[in-house]
Enzyme design. Sequence first.
Site, PDB file in Angstrom:
ATOM      1  N   ASP A 197      23.705  16.544  25.453  1.00  0.00           N
ATOM      2  CA  ASP A 197      25.092  16.980  25.306  1.00  0.00           C
ATOM      3  C   ASP A 197      25.882  16.381  26.474  1.00  0.00           C
ATOM      4  O   ASP A 197      25.333  15.617  27.283  1.00  0.00           O
ATOM      5  CB  ASP A 197      25.145  18.510  25.297  1.00  0.00           C
ATOM      6  CG  ASP A 197      26.366  19.064  24.576  1.00  0.00           C
ATOM      7  OD1 ASP A 197      27.286  18.291  24.265  1.00  0.00           O
ATOM      8  OD2 ASP A 197      26.398  20.289  24.332  1.00  0.00           O
ATOM      9  N   HIS A 221      26.767  15.443  21.334  1.00  0.00           N
ATOM     10  CA  HIS A 221      28.095  15.933  21.722  1.00  0.00           C
ATOM     11  C   HIS A 221      29.159  15.491  20.734  1.00  0.00           C
ATOM     12  O   HIS A 221      29.261  14.305  20.401  1.00  0.00           O
ATOM     13  CB  HIS A 221      28.468  15.437  23.110  1.00  0.00           C
ATOM     14  CG  HIS A 221      29.862  15.818  23.525  1.00  0.00           C
ATOM     15  ND1 HIS A 221      30.208  17.121  23.855  1.00  0.00           N
ATOM     16  CD2 HIS A 221      31.001  15.089  23.618  1.00  0.00           C
ATOM     17  CE1 HIS A 221      31.495  17.157  24.158  1.00  0.00           C
ATOM     18  NE2 HIS A 221      31.997  15.942  24.017  1.00  0.00           N
ATOM     19  N   HIS A 235      24.896  23.212  28.480  1.00  0.00           N
ATOM     20  CA  HIS A 235      25.826  24.178  29.079  1.00  0.00           C
ATOM     21  C   HIS A 235      25.468  25.583  28.609  1.00  0.00           C
ATOM     22  O   HIS A 235      24.677  25.754  27.679  1.00  0.00           O
ATOM     23  CB  HIS A 235      27.262  23.850  28.674  1.00  0.00           C
ATOM     24  CG  HIS A 235      27.426  23.711  27.187  1.00  0.00           C
ATOM     25  ND1 HIS A 235      27.561  24.795  26.345  1.00  0.00           N
ATOM     26  CD2 HIS A 235      27.431  22.604  26.394  1.00  0.00           C
ATOM     27  CE1 HIS A 235      27.653  24.369  25.092  1.00  0.00           C
ATOM     28  NE2 HIS A 235      27.568  23.042  25.098  1.00  0.00           N
ATOM     29  N   HIS A 254      30.452  27.338  26.016  1.00  0.00           N
ATOM     30  CA  HIS A 254      30.876  27.606  24.638  1.00  0.00           C
ATOM     31  C   HIS A 254      29.627  27.564  23.757  1.00  0.00           C
ATOM     32  O   HIS A 254      28.549  27.181  24.212  1.00  0.00           O
ATOM     33  CB  HIS A 254      31.909  26.586  24.140  1.00  0.00           C
ATOM     34  CG  HIS A 254      31.371  25.195  23.980  1.00  0.00           C
ATOM     35  ND1 HIS A 254      31.214  24.327  25.056  1.00  0.00           N
ATOM     36  CD2 HIS A 254      30.925  24.521  22.891  1.00  0.00           C
ATOM     37  CE1 HIS A 254      30.712  23.186  24.619  1.00  0.00           C
ATOM     38  NE2 HIS A 254      30.521  23.280  23.316  1.00  0.00           N
ATOM     39  N   GLU A 301      23.735  27.333  22.134  1.00  0.00           N
ATOM     40  CA  GLU A 301      23.175  26.095  21.606  1.00  0.00           C
ATOM     41  C   GLU A 301      21.755  25.870  22.134  1.00  0.00           C
ATOM     42  O   GLU A 301      20.860  25.467  21.387  1.00  0.00           O
ATOM     43  CB  GLU A 301      24.083  24.927  21.993  1.00  0.00           C
ATOM     44  CG  GLU A 301      25.453  25.002  21.344  1.00  0.00           C
ATOM     45  CD  GLU A 301      26.438  24.003  21.931  1.00  0.00           C
ATOM     46  OE1 GLU A 301      26.000  22.976  22.490  1.00  0.00           O
ATOM     47  OE2 GLU A 301      27.660  24.243  21.834  1.00  0.00           O
TER      48      GLU A 301
END
Length: 274
Positions: free
Chosen positions: A8, A60, A104, A115, A133
């Site tokens: 990502d 991403h 993240h 997020h 995720e």
Amino acid sequence: MKLYISIDMEGITGLVDNTFVDSRQYNYTRGQHIMTDEANHVIRSAFDEGCKEVIVNDSHSKMNNLLIEKLHPETQLISGDVKPFSMVQGLDASFSGAAFLGYHTRAATKGVLSHTMIFGVRNMYINDRVIGELGFNAYVAGHYGVPVLLVAGDDETAIEAEELIPGVTTAIVKKRISRTSAMCLTPEKSGLLLQEKTKEALANAGRVKPLVPPDHPVLKIEFANYGQAEWAHLMPGTTIDDNSPTVTFQAKDILEAYRAMLVMTELAMRTAFC
């Protein structure tokens, strides 16, 4: 050994705000170069440690961010959008382990650019266990018996990974100050760290167990507003909560839950923010 890499962008060193991760913004090209360099540090180290095959999945946004002409020549790259399994496309039981780079933290938690899939998701659950995720992708890896050996990102992402996956190796390339600021390693220093941590993760591979998903999981997504939930509820087989923007789906396995999540979040993005 065959290594799978999902990479990502928000967890890459130096990438701290939207200008680095949005292809329409002025820092995006810089972000691509730093992201590609971080991938290469892990790939080179993996080959040096005896891996025979490394496959990288660009994970991403439109999933076409990595500069293929600058990647290690022995790498195979999965690139492009509309992939049936998105961030874990191509992952199967043939891999010895997985590495999640540039990751993240989940939505509504501390962390740089935190997020979950889209900015309209407040919380996501598998059988009432809140996941992001990282967790969802680790469950898919676990479905195939593949352990997640390495997670790279900020310090908050390392904490999330260690809570999910006992024994996982983490590489902290930046430390959160706020959601859009961090104390970052230089690319040179992050490269050295990633090489060292890749070596450590591969040496530790036999001691990390796959994150096995539950049988017949229930997927639940809490959105930011009810309109997003109404769009997600257009997917057959879902139910919507009358009192909160939450949509639920009973899946036969984690793979069906994952694809349901992709459909529901794509539908939810059709809601105008007004």
